[in-house]
Write an enzyme that holds these catalytic residues in place. Structure first.
Site, PDB file in Angstrom:
ATOM      1  N   GLU A  61     -12.471   5.034   5.554  1.00 34.51           N
ATOM      2  CA  GLU A  61     -12.599   3.869   6.745  1.00 34.51           C
ATOM      3  C   GLU A  61     -13.752   4.273   8.028  1.00 34.51           C
ATOM      4  O   GLU A  61     -14.027   3.606   8.807  1.00 34.51           O
ATOM      5  CB  GLU A  61     -11.401   4.281   7.953  1.00 34.51           C
ATOM      6  CG  GLU A  61     -10.086   4.989   7.115  1.00 34.51           C
ATOM      7  CD  GLU A  61      -9.405   4.127   6.081  1.00 34.51           C
ATOM      8  OE1 GLU A  61      -9.753   2.869   5.797  1.00 34.51           O
ATOM      9  OE2 GLU A  61      -8.442   4.679   5.362  1.00 34.51           O
ATOM     10  N   GLN A 105       1.058  -1.216  -0.072  1.00 35.86           N
ATOM     11  CA  GLN A 105      -0.141  -0.028  -0.028  1.00 35.86           C
ATOM     12  C   GLN A 105       0.625   1.196  -0.062  1.00 35.86           C
ATOM     13  O   GLN A 105       0.502   2.331  -0.243  1.00 35.86           O
ATOM     14  CB  GLN A 105      -0.915  -0.016   1.174  1.00 35.86           C
ATOM     15  CG  GLN A 105      -1.795  -1.066   1.259  1.00 35.86           C
ATOM     16  CD  GLN A 105      -2.730  -1.206   2.776  1.00 35.86           C
ATOM     17  OE1 GLN A 105      -2.815  -2.292   3.364  1.00 35.86           O
ATOM     18  NE2 GLN A 105      -3.276   0.119   2.897  1.00 35.86           N
TER      19      GLN A 105
HETATM   20  O1  CDP Z   1      -7.030   6.496   1.017  1.00 33.80           O
HETATM   21  P1  CDP Z   1      -8.403   5.903   0.433  1.00 33.80           P
HETATM   22  O2  CDP Z   1      -8.481   6.033  -1.173  1.00 33.80           O
HETATM   23  O3  CDP Z   1      -8.528   4.663   0.927  1.00 33.80           O
HETATM   24  O4  CDP Z   1      -9.345   6.705   1.094  1.00 33.80           O
HETATM   25  P2  CDP Z   1     -10.471   7.944   0.783  1.00 33.80           P
HETATM   26  O5  CDP Z   1      -9.349   8.906   0.229  1.00 33.80           O
HETATM   27  O6  CDP Z   1     -10.958   8.446   2.112  1.00 33.80           O
HETATM   28  O7  CDP Z   1     -11.457   7.550  -0.095  1.00 33.80           O
HETATM   29  C1  CDP Z   1     -11.873   6.112  -0.605  1.00 33.80           C
HETATM   30  C2  CDP Z   1     -12.158   6.429  -1.975  1.00 33.80           C
HETATM   31  O8  CDP Z   1     -13.592   7.163  -2.116  1.00 33.80           O
HETATM   32  C3  CDP Z   1     -11.529   7.296  -2.610  1.00 33.80           C
HETATM   33  O9  CDP Z   1     -10.296   6.621  -3.419  1.00 33.80           O
HETATM   34  C4  CDP Z   1     -12.283   7.918  -3.491  1.00 33.80           C
HETATM   35  O10 CDP Z   1     -12.491   7.042  -4.681  1.00 33.80           O
HETATM   36  C5  CDP Z   1     -13.552   7.957  -2.885  1.00 33.80           C
HETATM   37  N1  CDP Z   1     -13.748   9.209  -2.336  1.00 33.80           N
HETATM   38  C6  CDP Z   1     -14.683  10.236  -2.963  1.00 33.80           C
HETATM   39  O11 CDP Z   1     -15.063  10.016  -4.027  1.00 33.80           O
HETATM   40  N2  CDP Z   1     -15.146  11.513  -2.196  1.00 33.80           N
HETATM   41  C7  CDP Z   1     -14.622  11.700  -1.335  1.00 33.80           C
HETATM   42  N3  CDP Z   1     -14.985  13.111  -0.654  1.00 33.80           N
HETATM   43  C8  CDP Z   1     -13.866  10.816  -0.554  1.00 33.80           C
HETATM   44  C9  CDP Z   1     -13.593   9.601  -1.317  1.00 33.80           C
END
Ligand code: CDP
Length: 783
Positions: free
Chosen positions: A738, A221
């Site tokens: 999360e 990751q």
């Molecule tokens: O780091 P990770 O990608 O696991 O987590 P994140 O950035 O919190 O969000 C998970 C996924 O949800 C992201 O990869 C985006 O595809 C989507 N997302 C979104 O569309 N809009 C947001 N405000 C937050 C996340």
């Protein structure tokens, strides 16, 4: 003449995931799909004992097997100073055991062979003589005087204590408690669990003896940070190490640390001069790689009779296993556990946390949470519910009375976190309305009269995600920021390279949407590339919901930089002053003369064919984004369960989840994230834990003992949203990956306890199995 506005609301649109086409057709490129010429295969011999001295290791029979190329032991690694390696928390962990084994499943030796089956079969021929030692599995016993010392390899380590960490202020908290009308106490354990990604860990190390280039394909990751750690551990020049994380079948924190298999495969490839592949099996994954949680928590909440919260005291003991290997910033010894005041305006708090070594696997990964916030959220939400029973108040009213109010943001918590934004009461109201909370409460009364047990649980959580800022957050000293490099080619198509690395979160789609939103290049024309350290800018990787707040912000910022340059190019091609240009969707047009316009595609072409003299050609840039703060997504979940009064079995009636992650870039992906998180939260509350017997035998090292919810058990989720943009994120987005795992276990547990609360039940430790629920009912009825 009216300006022709081309509607391009790319951000906020549920664009279908670009990557799914190859995933659903079996076209993904996962680690085990990669085959290299002359590739050898490695298997790991693991310790059957949880604590034992190694008397001898005889590898001769295994070495004699046809097809076996090498048998690697700790002794051999020690000759190359590779028997031990650093953990993510700056402790040490054995690569292969030399002196002792310290948990069941520890890596003792590796066989490298021409065929994976030969490698696995040869393991059985390695003869290891062990002298068993007393085992410590309970962290409370581990810190008692006279407990067997687990880390006797460390000269200064005279007991099993790892750290003692305090946050908040003892004096003001003591004062608050002395003024309280009511003090509620709770002792609870958040059990050891495991992220259990669909694809286990693995790598292929390919050290080229001719060029000295070390290629490592790895399920990581955080490939950039791992490359740096590899360079430091092995002494190999960093520019000669290339790590490629291909498609990854789920990470959930499990694929952040460096594992012994990676190091041994690389050392073996270096010594043998051929590529070496290691694919972890399920038992290896569950028994030896990054576990999560395992916090023993004591909480005390002080309140006035009217429900006003006065103070919080927390004592916490963390079971770290035999090495302190938490994936977390070095400044925070117990992760971000001290965000334990949750969504409440808590005037005083004092948090004391201790870490202990035990004879278990190391880990403590951020399993779908930001560095231990899941445990913190669980504790405060369970305490608040119990406080409501104690005060005879409606639990949601107690929450509402104490929420940090919208006008208080930015809000500095008593433990020093600056919450950026929040409208907690709004999320609560939506959850109450959508769940029919009032009706559920009325039904609960009715059913109780019939002897039926309906329980309604609420959890209002706040998460802190998106680490950096770099001033506070690091991994092994490497500061947490993230990066994006955007290249727009002459035909107006683009490639976006990121320091983060998707494991299924849909980055190829969402980050392309951000570029589309900023520059008007359609998402299908933006290829997103991640996970190749030679071909993407440095970044700290994807975990703890950090990609959108950091990598997503970097993407918006670099796109804006290119838009500034594009303006200069447009001014040149349109022969006007840049001050006379206005941006609209995908083009610059001349103010008052909108037919005179240059689209981003026109401008990209000009950047390579007709750029102003004196300006650098091309349209590309890179941004390293260091966020000014974390982002604080929040939400309220309402869960209704019915508990069988005879058996203790409980069934979920309803789950209503209201999440606020600010601006949603792709609502469909966000909903997928939330459903996944809710399923994980449900699993933790209902069935998941890894336990150990007195001898340290791991009772959760396969999917018969470690339960994953299937579609059959998983309830239906009803999802809703509120939108409170993050004030400091370039497009107002907060992370969300999360949140549901953080928020929901408390909602499920609160619901089950609520069904039995009138009997006097105040706590059942997770997982709330029917047996435990039945026992709690029996005890309550007999007392
Ligand atoms: O780091 P990770 O990608 O696991 O987590 P994140 O950035 O919190 O969000 C998970 C996924 O949800 C992201 O990869 C985006 O595809 C989507 N997302 C979104 O569309 N809009 C947001 N405000 C937050 C996340």
């Amino acid at each position: 003449m009216a300006v022709e506005v081309k509607e391009m609301p790319w951000v906020g649109r549920s664009v279908k995931r670009k990557e799914d086409d190859r995933f659903v057709r079996g076209g993904g490129n996962y680690l085990d799909d990669i085959l290299l010429p002359n590739m050898l295969h490695m298997a790991i011999l693991r310790s059957p004992f949880a604590h034992a001295r190694i008397e001898s290791i005889d590898t001769s029979a295994a070495e004699a097997v046809e097809g076996v190329v090498a048998v690697v032991t700790g002794e051999l690694l020690a000759e190359h100073k590779l028997a031990w390696m650093p953990t993510l928390s700056g402790d040490t962990q054995a690569v292969l055991a030399t002196d002792k084994v310290r948990f069941q499943g520890q890596e003792v030796a590796c066989v490298v062979a021409t065929d994976p089956y030969v490698a696995h079969d040869a393991l059985e021929l390695i003869d290891v003589e062990y002298e068993p030692l007393p085992v410590v599995v309970d962290p409370k016993k581990a810190v008692e005087d006279g407990a067997p010392i687990i880390r006797d390899d460390k000269e200064d380590q005279k007991d099993n204590r790892i750290y003692h960490w305090e946050a908040g202020d003892k004096e003001s908290t003591d004062r608050a408690f002395s003024e309280a009308d009511v003090v509620v106490e709770l002792d609870t354990h958040y059990p050891r669990s495991h992220p259990a990604p669909l694809e286990c860990c693995g790598c292929i190390a390919d050290v080229n003896p001719a060029t000295s280039k070390t290629m490592i394909y790895m399920t990581s990751q955080a490939p950039h940070a791992i490359r740096t750690v590899f360079a430091l551990v092995t002494g190999l020049p960093e520019q000669n190490i290339q790590i490629i994380s291909p498609d990854i079948g789920g990470g959930f924190g499990n694929k952040v640390p460096v594992y012994p298999g990676y190091v041994v495969a690389t050392a073996a490839s270096l010594l043998i001069g051929q590529p070496v592949k290691w694919i972890e099996d399920r038992t290896g994954n569950l028994a030896s790689t990054g576990f999560a949680r395992d916090f023993h928590m004591h909480g005390e909440l002080a309140l006035k009779q009217d429900g006003t919260m006065l103070g919080l005291r927390v004592g916490m003991l963390s079971d770290q296993g035999y090495a302190y290997a938490d994936a977390q910033p070095s400044k925070f010894k117990a992760g971000l556990f001290h965000v334990v005041t949750g969504s409440y305006d808590m005037p005083a708090a004092h948090v004391v946390t201790d870490g202990a070594y035990t004879n278990k696997a190391p880990g403590g990964v951020a399993y779908r949470c930001s560095f231990r916030i899941t445990e913190a959220s669980f504790l405060i939400e369970r305490l608040v519910q119990n406080a409501a029973y104690e005060l005879g108040m409606e639990p949601v009213e107690l929450r509402r009375r104490n929420f940090v109010r919208p006008e208080q943001f930015p809000y500095t918590s008593v433990t020093g976190f600056v919450y950026d934004s929040g409208e907690y009461a709004k999320a609560l109201d939506v959850a109450l309305e959508k769940s029919g909370y009032e009706q559920l409460r009325a039904e609960q009364e009715r059913l109780r009269a019939e002897g039926r047990l309906l329980g309604i649980g609420v959890a209002s959580f706040t998460e802190a995600v998106g680490a950096g800022p770099s001033r506070d957050y690091d991994i092994l000293g490497i500061k947490m920021f993230d990066s994006a490099e955007l290249r727009i080619h002459p035909t107006g198509k683009a490639i976006l390279k990121l320091g983060v690395k998707s494991q299924g979160q849909g980055h190829e789609t969402t980050f392309a949407q951000i570029v589309a939103g900023e520059l008007g290049i359609p998402p299908e024309d933006v290829t997103v590339q991640e996970g190749d350290t030679d071909n993407t800018p440095y970044g700290l990787g994807t975990y703890a919901s950090r990609s959108t707040p950091t990598g997503g912000a970097a993407t918006a910022v670099v796109a804006r930089k290119l838009r500034d340059k594009a303006k200069q190019i447009a001014a040149h091609t349109l022969e006007v002053s840049a001050d006379d240009l206005e941006w609209e969707g995908d083009r610059f047009y001349v103010k008052g003369a909108p037919e005179q316009a240059a689209t981003i595609q026109d401008i990209a072409f000009a950047a390579y064919t007709n750029h102003p003299q004196g300006m650098e050609a091309g349209l590309e840039g890179v941004t390293y984004y260091d966020p000014p703060n974390l982002t604080y997504p929040f939400g309220t979940y309402v869960v209704a369960v019915e508990v069988d009064a005879q058996t203790g079995e409980w069934k979920v009636r309803k789950v209503v989840a209201v999440d606020d992650c600010g601006v949603r870039i792709n609502p469909m992906i966000v909903e997928g994230q939330i459903m996944g998180g809710l399923t994980e939260g449900f699993a933790m509350s209902a069935m998941q834990q890894i336990t150990f017997d007195e001898d340290g035998n791991c009772m959760g090292s396969n999917f018969i003992d470690y339960l994953l919810p299937t579609a059959w058990e998983t309830p239906t989720f009803e999802l809703h949203a509120t939108v409170t943009p993050s004030p400091h994120h370039p497009i107002g987005a907060k992370g969300v990956g999360e949140s549901a795992t953080v928020g929901s276990p408390a909602a499920f547990a609160n619901a089950v306890v609520d069904a039995l609360a009138h009997l006097g039940v105040r706590n059942i430790d997770m997982p709330l199995t029917s047996g435990k629920v039945w026992e709690a009912m029996q005890q309550a009825r007999s007392s």
